[in-house]
Design a protein around this motif. Structure first.
Motif, PDB file in Angstrom:
ATOM      1  N   ASN A 209       0.841  -1.192   0.000  1.00  0.00           N
ATOM      2  CA  ASN A 209       0.000   0.000   0.000  1.00  0.00           C
ATOM      3  C   ASN A 209       0.882   1.250   0.000  1.00  0.00           C
ATOM      4  O   ASN A 209       2.092   1.174   0.220  1.00  0.00           O
ATOM      5  CB  ASN A 209      -0.878  -0.022   1.264  1.00  0.00           C
ATOM      6  CG  ASN A 209      -2.193   0.725   1.100  1.00  0.00           C
ATOM      7  OD1 ASN A 209      -2.680   0.867  -0.023  1.00  0.00           O
ATOM      8  ND2 ASN A 209      -2.753   1.205   2.189  1.00  0.00           N
TER       9      ASN A 209
ATOM     10  N   ALA B 159       0.630   0.305  -9.451  1.00  0.00           N
ATOM     11  CA  ALA B 159       0.636  -1.089  -9.023  1.00  0.00           C
ATOM     12  C   ALA B 159       1.222  -1.965 -10.128  1.00  0.00           C
ATOM     13  O   ALA B 159       1.393  -1.532 -11.270  1.00  0.00           O
ATOM     14  CB  ALA B 159      -0.794  -1.526  -8.702  1.00  0.00           C
ATOM     15  N   ALA B 256      -4.327  -1.304  -7.902  1.00  0.00           N
ATOM     16  CA  ALA B 256      -4.796   0.089  -7.726  1.00  0.00           C
ATOM     17  C   ALA B 256      -3.648   1.073  -7.924  1.00  0.00           C
ATOM     18  O   ALA B 256      -2.646   1.036  -7.216  1.00  0.00           O
ATOM     19  CB  ALA B 256      -5.486   0.335  -6.388  1.00  0.00           C
ATOM     20  N   SER B 258      -2.258   4.958  -7.927  1.00  0.00           N
ATOM     21  CA  SER B 258      -2.482   6.252  -7.293  1.00  0.00           C
ATOM     22  C   SER B 258      -1.702   7.315  -8.062  1.00  0.00           C
ATOM     23  O   SER B 258      -0.694   7.010  -8.708  1.00  0.00           O
ATOM     24  CB  SER B 258      -1.989   6.235  -5.838  1.00  0.00           C
ATOM     25  OG  SER B 258      -2.509   5.133  -5.138  1.00  0.00           O
ATOM     26  N   PRO B 298      -4.551   2.500  -1.948  1.00  0.00           N
ATOM     27  CA  PRO B 298      -4.841   1.331  -2.791  1.00  0.00           C
ATOM     28  C   PRO B 298      -5.610   0.249  -2.039  1.00  0.00           C
ATOM     29  O   PRO B 298      -6.533  -0.359  -2.598  1.00  0.00           O
ATOM     30  CB  PRO B 298      -3.446   0.862  -3.211  1.00  0.00           C
ATOM     31  CG  PRO B 298      -2.635   2.115  -3.240  1.00  0.00           C
ATOM     32  CD  PRO B 298      -3.154   2.953  -2.087  1.00  0.00           C
ATOM     33  N   CYS B 327      -6.876   7.696  -6.561  1.00  0.00           N
ATOM     34  CA  CYS B 327      -6.618   6.265  -6.472  1.00  0.00           C
ATOM     35  C   CYS B 327      -7.701   5.532  -7.264  1.00  0.00           C
ATOM     36  O   CYS B 327      -8.885   5.846  -7.088  1.00  0.00           O
ATOM     37  CB  CYS B 327      -6.789   5.851  -5.016  1.00  0.00           C
ATOM     38  SG  CYS B 327      -5.388   5.156  -4.216  1.00  0.00           S
ATOM     39  N   ASP B 329      -8.763   1.458  -9.156  1.00  0.00           N
ATOM     40  CA  ASP B 329      -8.405   0.061  -9.412  1.00  0.00           C
ATOM     41  C   ASP B 329      -8.033  -0.088 -10.888  1.00  0.00           C
ATOM     42  O   ASP B 329      -8.873   0.098 -11.767  1.00  0.00           O
ATOM     43  CB  ASP B 329      -9.581  -0.844  -9.046  1.00  0.00           C
ATOM     44  CG  ASP B 329      -9.229  -2.327  -9.154  1.00  0.00           C
ATOM     45  OD1 ASP B 329      -8.545  -2.716 -10.125  1.00  0.00           O
ATOM     46  OD2 ASP B 329      -9.637  -3.092  -8.269  1.00  0.00           O
TER      47      ASP B 329
END
Lengths: 352, 352
Positions: A209, B159, B256, B258, B298, B327, B329
């Motif tokens: 995260n 991600a 996810a 960001s 996330p 943020c 997905d």
């Protein structure tokens, strides 16, 4: 022959203190006595510095006497209480906390950028900037000297180690819980798993995260660290009206802060000239060959002194703006090293 | 009574295909036949969609016949080869790859932002943006409609799951190796440990690290994803001269994306009005109460459809600029969902 000045290291038993003793042992030996001070709880411990064993004494009015330079590596409230005592007893204080960073009578110094500022210290105190500012300022300062800085937009990728042992322990135990599992693709599963490990000092999980927050709440939705980046950069570069917009984000990295930097200058820039400046500036390493995987990452820079710079590009829509990615070890330059460099510059005054 | 259009899902057996079948099963049933296509290697597999079992057919000229809308969820080279075939056989193609994103005769569509653009498709193809653009564009588009966008400076925290199964496997095995160890404070130790796990498709370790690179090398030090963010944002917002400076950074998060967003507008902004807009815009969730730990991460947004926005601040030195943290997905809105929404808008044309 001139006398070698006496140094006190206040907070010698902490994480930054440990790095400081390492640095003092590696750097040229400019000090006479080195006295190690800490809270009464840590007094009596024996630590090595310059190859010699040295007993830690309890911080107090008595133990601050007879010292020329006092390096404070302690929380802001301890500095606020004891730095004036050290000054009253005759020492110049170099403080690494936030206690005096915005005091107009306390210079905020980065030796590669504004060394002259350390000479004028009405309160007898010199402050060292926050680790996030230090991760970028040697590079930004060097470019400012050439092109004239007008505006900064920065985003951080901050490591956890600056937040102390609880923060490091929390990330480690979160990682142990999530590693090797199938977490991370269903809503809430990372939060649930990490909940068992505990969030430590953070408001959100950090394993798998990122968290858009560092510091404490300030006005209008800003965090203290975002405002600090702006205020400190303005003071160090002596640009009181510099436009700065910062967003601080914590990432699951143990040590070394990174930042993306959008820097707009008065004059037109070229990548070639920026490369020349960054390759030759003290405290800066240029590592910019992305087509071959050449860019700094925290894993590359941890344990090293300089600010590493890569991904140097001229903005496509603004010939006066550069994009950079910078990386620096938050425990070395970000804390102990910058304070040591300031103290050593003050020590040099004693031999003049 | 109007006929329900027939849909082909090309790439039904991939990661994005799996999310697509889930979305098609959850959304209002606007389709007649749903045909699942994939490479000949995957033909014969049986997958569930709308609660029914459905055999996967091999992608080919034959199996693309008799389809009204063809959703392409495959690599760019497969789309480039087969999308024109589907069009020649009478289908409207919705393509999620990079193959047609910058083709001036192919509209690039985000239904919450520029739905009208999907109606004019000279080549019979509509393209869906890259996942990084999609993570921010519903929020940025809504603010643009009110304040008039002039400039964007964005930094990503991307991600790994968009890079495929190798990328996810590499991060997982790196995490297993570093979890619970004392790595991360000595130069080279993370690199060494992760070296054993393998870097997967990446140029640097990602466990306990961040990497300032995503995509392939483009001109002047830029990466393809950074240029894509600029080009796609300009096309979607119909602002061909918009100033955009992007730096793409990969972080150790599974799903996810960001981004930090510095957005400068024509008109003065207020946080209050920005909050109102973001709280009421389709496809956007406002989550902005940082003093109580209220900001999207996330771990909060994975598995959800909208773009989440937090950390809304007005720039301290520019009354026309806002700072945001967004943020989204990357497997839902970032890939399958946006393409499904475009296809559903086209399906609605059949009932008119």
């Amino acid at each position: 022959m001139t006398r070698k000045p006496a140094l006190a290291v206040v907070g010698a038993t902490g994480a930054v203190g440990a790095v400081m003793l390492e640095i003092l042992s590696q750097h040229e030996n400019v000090w006479g006595e080195i006295r190690l001070l800490a809270s009464p709880r840590s007094a009596g411990r024996v630590l090595a510095v310059r190859g010699e064993e040295c007993e830690v004494l309890a911080l107090g009015e008595e133990t601050l006497g007879g010292v020329d330079v006092a390096l404070f590596l302690v929380p802001a409230e301890v500095s606020a209480r004891w730095a004036p005592v050290a000054v009253a007893r005759g020492a110049v204080v170099v403080d690494s906390s936030a206690a005096f960073r915005l005091d107009p009578e306390v210079p905020l110094v980065v030796p590669e950028v504004n060394p002259h500022a350390a000479r004028i210290r009405p309160r007898g105190i010199v402050a060292s900037p926050h680790d996030t500012t230090l991760a970028m300022i040697p590079a930004v300062g060097a470019l400012h000297a050439e092109f004239g800085l007008r505006e900064l937009v920065v985003s951080s990728y901050q490591a956890v180690s600056g937040e102390g042992r609880d923060a490091v322990a929390a990330l480690r135990s979160q990682l142990s819980l999530v590693a090797g599992t199938e977490l991370g693709s269903t809503p809430g599963d990372v939060r649930r798993a990490v909940g068992e490990a505990g969030l430590g000092p953070f408001a959100a999980p950090l394993a798998l995260n990122v968290m858009p927050w560092a510091g404490v709440p300030a006005d209008d939705g800003w965090s203290s660290e975002e405002l600090g980046l702006r205020d400190e950069t303005r003071r160090i570069l002596d640009l009181p009206a510099l436009r700065v917009a910062a967003t601080c984000v914590r990432v699951p990295v143990l040590t070394a802060h990174s930042l993306t930097v959008h820097a707009r200058f008065e004059r037109e820039v070229t990548v070639e000239r920026a490369h020349e400046i960054l390759a030759t500036s003290p405290g800066v390493v240029l590592y910019d060959d992305p087509a071959s995987g050449g860019f700094p990452t925290p894993a590359d820079v941890v344990g090293t002194d300089p600010t590493w710079v890569g991904r140097v590009r001229r903005a496509l829509d603004d010939p006066c703006a550069l994009e950079l990615f910078v990386c620096g070890d938050n425990l070395r330059k970000g804390a102990a090293l910058n304070s040591a460099q300031i103290a050593e510059a003050i020590a040099a005054e004693f031999s003049r």
